[in-house]
Design a protein around this motif. Structure first.
Motif, PDB file in Angstrom:
ATOM      1  N   GLY A   1       1.146  -1.289   0.100  1.00  9.95           N
ATOM      2  CA  GLY A   1      -0.142  -0.121  -0.170  1.00  9.95           C
ATOM      3  C   GLY A   1       0.810   1.222  -0.327  1.00  9.95           C
ATOM      4  N   PRO A   2       1.691   1.186   0.598  1.00 13.69           N
ATOM      5  CA  PRO A   2       2.784   2.930   1.356  1.00 13.69           C
ATOM      6  C   PRO A   2       3.610   2.816  -0.416  1.00 13.69           C
ATOM      7  CG  PRO A   2       2.687   1.266   2.973  1.00 13.69           C
ATOM      8  CD  PRO A   2       1.923   0.741   2.362  1.00 13.69           C
ATOM      9  N   LEU A   3       4.097   1.707  -0.407  1.00 19.46           N
ATOM     10  CA  LEU A   3       5.159   1.712  -1.757  1.00 19.46           C
ATOM     11  C   LEU A   3       4.314   1.817  -2.887  1.00 19.46           C
ATOM     12  CD1 LEU A   3       7.761   0.475  -2.582  1.00 19.46           C
ATOM     13  CD2 LEU A   3       7.303  -1.566  -3.172  1.00 19.46           C
ATOM     14  N   ALA A   4       3.334   1.935  -3.126  1.00 18.58           N
ATOM     15  CA  ALA A   4       2.553   1.648  -4.681  1.00 18.58           C
ATOM     16  C   ALA A   4       2.193   3.543  -4.227  1.00 18.58           C
ATOM     17  CB  ALA A   4       1.167   1.486  -4.715  1.00 18.58           C
ATOM     18  N   GLY A   5       1.568   4.281  -2.765  1.00 17.32           N
ATOM     19  CA  GLY A   5       1.216   5.530  -2.850  1.00 17.32           C
ATOM     20  C   GLY A   5       2.269   6.412  -2.740  1.00 17.32           C
ATOM     21  N   SER A   6       3.725   6.586  -2.501  1.00 16.44           N
ATOM     22  CA  SER A   6       4.839   6.845  -1.929  1.00 16.44           C
ATOM     23  C   SER A   6       5.059   6.963  -3.438  1.00 16.44           C
ATOM     24  CB  SER A   6       5.700   6.139  -1.167  1.00 16.44           C
ATOM     25  OG  SER A   6       6.518   5.054  -1.946  1.00 16.44           O
ATOM     26  N   ARG A   7       4.785   6.230  -4.910  1.00 12.86           N
ATOM     27  CA  ARG A   7       4.939   6.321  -6.209  1.00 12.86           C
ATOM     28  C   ARG A   7       4.359   6.473  -7.059  1.00 12.86           C
ATOM     29  NH1 ARG A   7      10.957   4.262  -6.292  1.00 12.86           N
ATOM     30  NH2 ARG A   7      11.816   4.200  -4.122  1.00 12.86           N
ATOM     31  N   ASN A   8       2.463   6.923  -6.212  1.00 13.75           N
ATOM     32  CA  ASN A   8       1.963   7.210  -7.313  1.00 13.75           C
ATOM     33  C   ASN A   8       1.594   5.322  -8.257  1.00 13.75           C
ATOM     34  OD1 ASN A   8      -0.359   8.517  -7.377  1.00 13.75           O
ATOM     35  ND2 ASN A   8       0.669   9.532  -9.229  1.00 13.75           N
ATOM     36  N   LEU A   9       1.849   4.719  -7.872  1.00 13.74           N
ATOM     37  CA  LEU A   9       1.599   3.722  -8.989  1.00 13.74           C
ATOM     38  C   LEU A   9       0.099   3.044  -8.129  1.00 13.74           C
ATOM     39  CD1 LEU A   9       5.292   2.028  -8.815  1.00 13.74           C
ATOM     40  CD2 LEU A   9       3.928   3.914 -10.851  1.00 13.74           C
ATOM     41  N   PRO A  10      -0.004   2.159  -9.221  1.00 13.86           N
ATOM     42  CA  PRO A  10      -1.838   0.981  -9.291  1.00 13.86           C
ATOM     43  C   PRO A  10      -1.191   0.245  -8.170  1.00 13.86           C
ATOM     44  CG  PRO A  10      -1.025   1.066 -11.504  1.00 13.86           C
ATOM     45  CD  PRO A  10      -0.267   2.163 -10.603  1.00 13.86           C
ATOM     46  N   ARG A  11      -1.843  -0.111  -7.202  1.00 11.72           N
ATOM     47  CA  ARG A  11      -1.176  -1.280  -6.722  1.00 11.72           C
ATOM     48  C   ARG A  11      -2.308  -2.743  -6.548  1.00 11.72           C
ATOM     49  NH1 ARG A  11      -3.756  -2.837  -0.726  1.00 11.72           N
ATOM     50  NH2 ARG A  11      -3.775  -5.331  -0.687  1.00 11.72           N
TER      51      ARG A  11
ATOM     52  N   PHE B   1      16.461  -8.992  -8.141  1.00  6.17           N
ATOM     53  CA  PHE B   1      15.523  -9.690  -7.193  1.00  6.17           C
ATOM     54  C   PHE B   1      16.165  -9.102  -5.575  1.00  6.17           C
ATOM     55  CE2 PHE B   1      15.474 -13.335  -3.952  1.00  6.17           C
ATOM     56  CZ  PHE B   1      14.057 -13.569  -4.107  1.00  6.17           C
ATOM     57  N   ALA B   2      15.770  -8.995  -4.798  1.00  3.79           N
ATOM     58  CA  ALA B   2      15.691  -8.774  -3.255  1.00  3.79           C
ATOM     59  C   ALA B   2      14.675  -9.642  -2.520  1.00  3.79           C
ATOM     60  CB  ALA B   2      16.046  -7.197  -2.917  1.00  3.79           C
ATOM     61  N   GLU B   3      15.558 -10.453  -1.238  1.00 10.50           N
ATOM     62  CA  GLU B   3      15.307 -10.867  -0.176  1.00 10.50           C
ATOM     63  C   GLU B   3      14.290  -9.479   1.075  1.00 10.50           C
ATOM     64  OE1 GLU B   3      15.301 -15.305   0.911  1.00 10.50           O
ATOM     65  OE2 GLU B   3      16.242 -14.071  -0.600  1.00 10.50           O
ATOM     66  N   ILE B   4      14.089  -9.417   1.710  1.00 12.80           N
ATOM     67  CA  ILE B   4      13.477  -8.906   2.874  1.00 12.80           C
ATOM     68  C   ILE B   4      13.119  -9.207   4.391  1.00 12.80           C
ATOM     69  CG2 ILE B   4      12.679  -6.530   3.641  1.00 12.80           C
ATOM     70  CD1 ILE B   4      12.729  -6.256   1.175  1.00 12.80           C
ATOM     71  N   ASP B   5      14.109  -8.754   4.672  1.00 10.02           N
ATOM     72  CA  ASP B   5      13.111  -9.595   6.956  1.00 10.02           C
ATOM     73  C   ASP B   5      12.776  -8.520   7.472  1.00 10.02           C
ATOM     74  OD1 ASP B   5      13.455 -10.556   8.870  1.00 10.02           O
ATOM     75  OD2 ASP B   5      15.800 -10.119  10.118  1.00 10.02           O
ATOM     76  N   GLY B   6      11.472  -9.454   7.255  1.00 11.05           N
ATOM     77  CA  GLY B   6       9.840  -9.082   7.284  1.00 11.05           C
ATOM     78  C   GLY B   6       9.318  -9.383   8.640  1.00 11.05           C
TER      79      GLY B   6
ATOM     80  N   THR C   1       7.465  -3.435  11.451  1.00  9.13           N
ATOM     81  CA  THR C   1       6.974  -1.888  10.016  1.00  9.13           C
ATOM     82  C   THR C   1       7.767  -1.475   9.791  1.00  9.13           C
ATOM     83  OG1 THR C   1       4.487  -3.196  11.084  1.00  9.13           O
ATOM     84  CG2 THR C   1       5.300  -1.834   9.210  1.00  9.13           C
ATOM     85  N   ASN C   2       8.349  -0.033  10.625  1.00 12.57           N
ATOM     86  CA  ASN C   2       8.628   0.840   9.528  1.00 12.57           C
ATOM     87  C   ASN C   2      10.017   0.227   9.265  1.00 12.57           C
ATOM     88  OD1 ASN C   2       9.501   0.703  12.718  1.00 12.57           O
ATOM     89  ND2 ASN C   2       9.613   2.812  13.071  1.00 12.57           N
ATOM     90  N   ILE C   3      10.422  -0.113   9.734  1.00 11.78           N
ATOM     91  CA  ILE C   3      12.112  -0.830   9.792  1.00 11.78           C
ATOM     92  C   ILE C   3      11.755  -2.001   8.345  1.00 11.78           C
ATOM     93  CG2 ILE C   3      14.058  -2.030   9.455  1.00 11.78           C
ATOM     94  CD1 ILE C   3      13.600   0.293  11.970  1.00 11.78           C
ATOM     95  N   VAL C   4      10.406  -2.207   8.043  1.00  5.54           N
ATOM     96  CA  VAL C   4      10.660  -3.499   7.199  1.00  5.54           C
ATOM     97  C   VAL C   4      10.417  -2.050   5.762  1.00  5.54           C
ATOM     98  CG1 VAL C   4       9.806  -5.063   6.012  1.00  5.54           C
ATOM     99  CG2 VAL C   4       9.877  -5.216   8.052  1.00  5.54           C
ATOM    100  N   ARG C   5       9.929  -1.150   6.197  1.00 12.48           N
ATOM    101  CA  ARG C   5       9.381  -0.097   5.306  1.00 12.48           C
ATOM    102  C   ARG C   5       9.862   0.280   3.881  1.00 12.48           C
ATOM    103  NH1 ARG C   5       6.938   2.607   1.550  1.00 12.48           N
ATOM    104  NH2 ARG C   5       6.330   4.539   2.085  1.00 12.48           N
ATOM    105  N   ARG C   6      11.644   0.531   5.043  1.00  5.42           N
ATOM    106  CA  ARG C   6      12.546   1.954   5.230  1.00  5.42           C
ATOM    107  C   ARG C   6      13.648   1.013   3.662  1.00  5.42           C
ATOM    108  NH1 ARG C   6      15.344   3.780  10.130  1.00  5.42           N
ATOM    109  NH2 ARG C   6      13.170   3.626  10.957  1.00  5.42           N
ATOM    110  N   SER C   7      14.004  -0.958   4.384  1.00  2.94           N
ATOM    111  CA  SER C   7      14.471  -1.911   3.007  1.00  2.94           C
ATOM    112  C   SER C   7      13.311  -2.023   2.176  1.00  2.94           C
ATOM    113  CB  SER C   7      14.445  -2.721   4.484  1.00  2.94           C
ATOM    114  OG  SER C   7      14.111  -3.468   5.687  1.00  2.94           O
ATOM    115  N   VAL C   8      12.801  -1.877   1.873  1.00  2.00           N
ATOM    116  CA  VAL C   8      11.408  -2.024   0.821  1.00  2.00           C
ATOM    117  C   VAL C   8      11.657  -1.203  -0.066  1.00  2.00           C
ATOM    118  CG1 VAL C   8       9.004  -1.531   0.196  1.00  2.00           C
ATOM    119  CG2 VAL C   8       9.368  -3.232   1.555  1.00  2.00           C
ATOM    120  N   GLU C   9      11.673  -0.090   0.715  1.00  2.00           N
ATOM    121  CA  GLU C   9      12.236   1.594  -0.010  1.00  2.00           C
ATOM    122  C   GLU C   9      13.261   1.777  -0.581  1.00  2.00           C
ATOM    123  OE1 GLU C   9      10.485   3.610  -1.467  1.00  2.00           O
ATOM    124  OE2 GLU C   9       7.878   3.311  -0.732  1.00  2.00           O
ATOM    125  N   ALA C  10      14.126   1.058  -0.214  1.00  2.55           N
ATOM    126  CA  ALA C  10      15.891   0.987   0.193  1.00  2.55           C
ATOM    127  C   ALA C  10      16.302   0.226  -1.502  1.00  2.55           C
ATOM    128  CB  ALA C  10      16.422   0.420   1.298  1.00  2.55           C
TER     129      ALA C  10
END
Ligand code: AMP
Length: 226
Positions: A20-30, A188-193, A197-206
């Motif tokens: 949700g936030p990833l799509a929102g921050s980039r103005n993309l449809p989820r 491809f990237a693997e993220i520690d979920g 949530t806010n740390i995962v969010r930062r890893s996702v954006e990075a």
């Protein structure tokens, strides 16, 4: 070229929460195939009637149906600048079909969110969603109002423990093999979920920031001479 993102990971890993936030921050449809199917169930369309029992059992809706749904959605103009796919692909057949659909677009950025199995069980049984806007709450109380739209929070039928176990088995059997399907790609990237949530969010954006350059150069991977 577009920013075409796929969120992979087991149920409860946080794909929806992050998409949700990833799509929102980039103005993309989820694009959540689970949400599209649940809407079809609620509006009692033919698709909804077919999918309802399958979803309630924690099984997968047929590749043919889901691929058709995604093909139709990706044909819409608003996906040209990119999209965030949440819950698709879930099988190798779906992943292959997606590659064909996107042959002339920028490479997929694939983010796999990993979380230990016992934590997934805990999260899914505590999870409540808004019956109106589908917002996800890690520890909401059923019946209380959604913080985003005021709609009532509910437990998803398929978040009951017996169904969750089936969904996790289906994931291990049908969806986990996608990790090998995508792992060798430069995008491809693997993220520690399991982190907050806010740390995962930062890893996702990075990760998206890091992989975007490689995603814009799909021709380099298929033998373009330099
Ligand atoms: P989700 O909200 O992503 O957990 O999806 C809920 C349910 O919808 C799943 O347990 C499946 O029954 C069905 N579903 C969603 N996406 C797919 C897919 N890509 N392939 C098959 N079934 C799906």
């Amino acid at each position: 070229m577009g920013c075409n993102i796929v969120m992979l990971g087991p149920p409860g890993a946080g794909k929806g929460t992050q998409a949700g936030p990833l799509a929102g921050s980039r103005n993309l449809p989820r694009i959540s195939t689970g949400d599209i199917l649940r809407e079809a169930v609620q509006s009692k369309t033919e698709l909804g009637r077919t999918a309802e029992v399958t979803i309630a059992r924690g099984e997968l809706v047929s590749d043919e149906v889901v691929i058709g749904m995604v093909r139709e959605r990706l044909a819409r103009e608003d996906t040209q600048a990119g999209f965030v796919l949440d819950g698709f692909p879930r099988t190798i057949t779906q992943a292959e079909a997606l590659d064909v659909m996107l042959a002339d677009r920028a490479s997929l950025i694939v983010l796999k969110i990993t979380v230990p199995a016992e934590e997934l069980l805990r999260r899914l049984s505590a999870r409540r969603v808004c019956g109106q806007c589908s917002a996800i709450f890690g520890d909401g109380v059923a019946g209380s109002p959604c913080a985003q739209c005021g709609g009532p929070l509910v437990q998803r039928n398929d978040d009951r423990e017996s169904v969750v176990r089936e969904r996790l088995e289906v994931y291990a059997r049908d969806t986990e093999p996608l990790t090998n399907y995508y792992r060798e790609r430069q995008t491809f990237a693997e993220i520690d979920g399991a982190q907050p949530t806010n740390i995962v969010r930062r890893s996702v954006e990075a990760a998206v920031g890091r992989l975007q350059g490689a995603a814009r150069r799909p021709a380099a991977n298929v033998g373009a001479s330099e």
